[in-house]
Design an enzyme around this catalytic site. Structure first.
Site, PDB file in Angstrom:
ATOM      1  N   LYS A 283      22.147  28.745  27.711  1.00  0.00           N
ATOM      2  CA  LYS A 283      22.509  27.480  27.976  1.00  0.00           C
ATOM      3  C   LYS A 283      21.475  26.535  28.103  1.00  0.00           C
ATOM      4  O   LYS A 283      20.429  26.759  28.901  1.00  0.00           O
ATOM      5  CB  LYS A 283      23.422  27.380  29.518  1.00  0.00           C
ATOM      6  CG  LYS A 283      24.281  26.110  29.569  1.00  0.00           C
ATOM      7  CD  LYS A 283      25.077  26.435  30.436  1.00  0.00           C
ATOM      8  CE  LYS A 283      26.100  24.972  30.751  1.00  0.00           C
ATOM      9  NZ  LYS A 283      27.110  25.227  31.785  1.00  0.00           N
ATOM     10  N   GLU A 369      42.323  28.425  39.064  1.00  0.00           N
ATOM     11  CA  GLU A 369      42.927  27.447  40.075  1.00  0.00           C
ATOM     12  C   GLU A 369      44.235  28.061  40.547  1.00  0.00           C
ATOM     13  O   GLU A 369      44.494  27.898  41.702  1.00  0.00           O
ATOM     14  CB  GLU A 369      43.201  26.063  39.283  1.00  0.00           C
ATOM     15  CG  GLU A 369      41.832  25.107  39.208  1.00  0.00           C
ATOM     16  CD  GLU A 369      41.246  25.616  37.769  1.00  0.00           C
ATOM     17  OE1 GLU A 369      41.695  26.430  36.958  1.00  0.00           O
ATOM     18  OE2 GLU A 369      40.102  25.116  37.632  1.00  0.00           O
ATOM     19  N   ARG A 397      47.602  23.046  36.751  1.00  0.00           N
ATOM     20  CA  ARG A 397      47.748  24.401  36.354  1.00  0.00           C
ATOM     21  C   ARG A 397      48.255  25.129  37.584  1.00  0.00           C
ATOM     22  O   ARG A 397      48.631  26.489  37.259  1.00  0.00           O
ATOM     23  CB  ARG A 397      46.653  24.908  35.384  1.00  0.00           C
ATOM     24  CG  ARG A 397      45.411  25.226  36.154  1.00  0.00           C
ATOM     25  CD  ARG A 397      44.417  26.077  35.230  1.00  0.00           C
ATOM     26  NE  ARG A 397      44.570  25.474  33.821  1.00  0.00           N
ATOM     27  CZ  ARG A 397      44.030  26.098  32.790  1.00  0.00           C
ATOM     28  NH1 ARG A 397      43.143  26.895  33.020  1.00  0.00           N
ATOM     29  NH2 ARG A 397      43.878  25.397  31.649  1.00  0.00           N
TER      30      ARG A 397
END
Ligand SMILES: Cc1ncc(C[n+]2csc(CCOP(=O)(O)OP(=O)(O)O)c2C)c(N)n1
Ligand SMILES: CC(=O)[C@@H](O)[C@H](O)COP(=O)(O)O
Ligand SMILES: [Mg+2]
Length: 615
Positions: A283, A369, A397
């Site tokens: 990354k 979540e 969600r």
């Protein structure tokens, strides 16, 4: 304007296929330069995009979009894909009003196969696209490009749905060992174990050497050979989650090695079974500061790429204030436990984490979540004081877990609902416009929406110690913009601000947009009494009484109109037989495109000038 010898000639993926293989690394260098110079001017997701330059070039080199469909997970890493699919010339408009989205959008290009922005959905989408291709007799692969962080939650639901009939499914797992911060999940540990076994090309050459040593003596041998190959593979290679779930696993593959990437993608393209390719990338690759601190360069605002060090001053923000206050409360009450879903720094919980992680009072559950809400509720049932800090749009969600696992039995869980309201450049998928409607629909949920840092601190303390069931404290992205007038009278759940002259009506508002509403009063030169709510739900009794006594009410809120507080207020007034003049300004169409927050406010009619016209 910087000239690029190769990139400036790329107007479609076909142009990538026409390049000589030796030109591909040059193209990668040009793309990295373009990413750094553009994103340093526009802001956006830099480190994730720098990490997938070769992966994306190889994707478009080997596969043939739009016949092959590519679904990016989260989609924050789609910039190279956009540069290679005819959007190079618009790239400088990235994340700006009317410009290119920072995420894939089907309406933007035929090369964007499915919406993205919220994590972990790409495998489900690719499976749907793959099944549709088969049912319609269409050629081509459905390809999910999913990061190690995004491989969570819904992605595991999809994994369970893979079977041998998905012969046109390819999943490319971009494993850079990072979510936004270091990926420390159990899944990440599994990936680390796999990464430490023989790589795909070592394995492949090893098996070929083994097979090559056995003379071919006719067809019968071929069957034997594939049996030996399978045995050799298992012998050389212990099984992994993906093989056990029905994929043919190819990897790990060096994620910046273009010849290897092209070779393994070509292998997958020719296979007639579900394939998962495990690509290991870095990354931030190619920009030293992002390589050294990928988390800090995950999402960036404008910066000077020539500077050795970017000064990351602690943000003056509601998130920062929440984190500091919760940490202060945590010092005094060891029952407080904080939870994040892979957003420790962005939510401000890094303060709490540093102080209390070793005591087992801070948990980063990864991008999960729904799990976070049930986990938090169980902490509450177990006698702790759980606090889950989560973006408004990501909380969407977990709606059922809020209802089923919290509200039905009035479990005490406090939500720090961050990025509540318009967020700006992240656009439609990230605007926090639905939390008031969906939280108001829950039985026994309380909602606070402070407009100041002082109010935030007070609301967090009230949510933890005065409330019993589910309680949300919602606050916007960024810093406080409202200056509370000196004559604002603190009434506990709200502030009352007297009219500047003979009262002409009652203005009710809450949250960040209150600054625009008060500004509009000044612009219009109108004399309204103002109720600035801090506790918005259940609607405080005194607010309803005050409203009933008013002849003209203007209600202004930064929320989707459907299911909004204003609708609830009007319904409550109607029940009392109130017959006054009610003007409600909320957001009728909550699909709000990107731009600065000010541009978004203007687009939905919540800027001061527009509001002045309704007062
Ligand atoms: C449902 C949801 N939760 C949280 C986020 C915030 N988010 C965006 S990218 C990201 C990390 C993704 O990690 P990974 O998939 O490994 O991609 P990388 O940035 O490492 O390339 C997170 C947590 C989100 N977009 N959606
Ligand atoms: C891609 C993603 O979902 C996150 O990186 C998000 O864009 C962060 O938003 P903020 O910039 O508001 O923290
Ligand atoms: Mg990652």
């Amino acid at each position: 304007m910087q000239q690029y010898a190769l990139l400036d000639k790329i107007n479609s993926p076909q142009d990538v296929k026409r390049l000589d293989a030796r030109q591909l690394p040059v193209l990668a260098g040009e793309i990295r330069h373009k990413l750094i110079t553009t994103v340093s001017r526009t802001g956006g997701h830099l480190a994730s995009n720098l990490g997938v330059v070769e992966l994306t070039i190889a994707l478009h080199r080997v596969f043939s979009c739009p016949k092959d469909r590519i679904v990016f997970d989260v989609g924050h890493q789609c910039y190279t894909h956009k540069l290679l699919t005819g959007r190079r010339e618009r790239f400088s408009t990235l994340r700006q009003s009317g410009g290119l989205s920072g995420f894939p959008k089907r309406g933007e290009s035929e090369y964007d196969a499915f919406i993205a922005g919220h994590s972990s959905t790409s495998i489900s989408a690719a499976i749907g696209l793959a099944r549709a291709k088969r049912l319609r007799g269409e050629e081509g692969k459905a390809i999910a490009v999913i990061g190690d962080g995004a491989f969570a939650g819904v992605a595991f639901e999809a994994l369970s749905n893979v079977d041998e009939t998905l012969s046109n499914l390819v999943v490319i797992l971009n494993d850079n060992e990072m979510s936004i911060s270091k990926n420390v999940s159990a899944f990440a540990h599994h990936l680390a174990k796999i990464r430490n076994t023989k790589g795909y090309f070592e394995l492949k050459s090893g098996v070929e050497r083994t097979l090559g040593a056995i003379p071919l003596v006719g067809r019968g041998m071929v069957g034997g050979l594939s049996a030996i190959k399978g045995a050799a593979k298992n012998m050389l290679y212990n099984s992994n989650l993906f093989e056990d779930m029905g994929f043919t696993y190819l990897g790990p593959v060096e994620g910046h090695n273009l010849p290897q990437l092209c070779a393994v993608f070509e292998r997958a393209r020719q296979m007639d079974e579900p394939v998962l390719i495990h690509v290991h990338t870095q990354k931030g690759k190619g920009y030293k500061q992002a390589e050294e601190n990928p988390g800090a360069f995950h999402g960036v605002s404008k910066f000077d790429p020539r500077k050795e060090q970017q000064n990351d001053m602690p943000a003056d923000s509601f998130s920062e204030q929440m984190g500091l206050h919760l940490t202060e409360l945590g010092e005094r009450d060891s029952r407080i436990v904080a939870i994040t879903a892979a957003m420790k720094y962005a939510t401000g919980l890094h303060h709490f984490s540093t102080r209390f992680r070793d005591e087992g009072r801070f948990y980063d559950v990864g991008i999960a979540e729904s799990h976070a809400v049930v986990f938090g509720a169980a902490l509450g049932v177990g006698g702790m004081l759980p606090f889950f800090a989560v973006y408004s749009s990501f909380l969407q969600r977990a709606y059922d877990q809020l209802l089923h696992d919290c509200c039905l039995e009035r479990v005490h869980l406090v939500l720090g609902v961050d990025r509540a309201g318009l967020v700006g450049e992240d656009g439609e998928t990230h605007q926090g416009l639905f939390d008031v409607p969906f939280l108001c629909s829950l039985p026994s949920c309380a909602i606070y929406s402070p407009a100041t840092y002082d109010g935030l601190r007070r609301c967090i303390s009230r949510a933890l110690y005065e409330e019993e069931g589910l309680c949300a404290v919602r606050y916007p992205r960024g810093r406080q913009t409202l200056v509370l007038p000196d004559n604002a009278k603190d009434c506990g759940d709200y502030y009352e601000i007297p009219p500047k002259g003979e009262e002409q009506g009652l203005l009710i508002t809450y949250g960040r947009v209150a600054a625009n509403a008060l500004g509009a009063l000044g612009i219009a030169g109108r004399a309204y009494r103002v109720l600035l709510l801090e506790k918005i739900w259940p609607l405080p009794r005194e607010v309803l009484d005050s409203a009933r006594a008013a002849g003209k009410i203007v209600m202004i809120e930064e929320s989707a109109a459907s299911g909004s507080l204003g609708e609830h207020l009007l319904a409550a007034l109607a029940k009392t037989g109130w017959k006054g003049d009610f003007c409600h300004r909320a957001i009728e169409n909550p699909v709000v495109a990107q731009g600065t927050v000010e541009q978004c406010m203007q687009a939905v009619g919540l800027d001061g000038e527009t509001l002045a016209k309704i007062l």
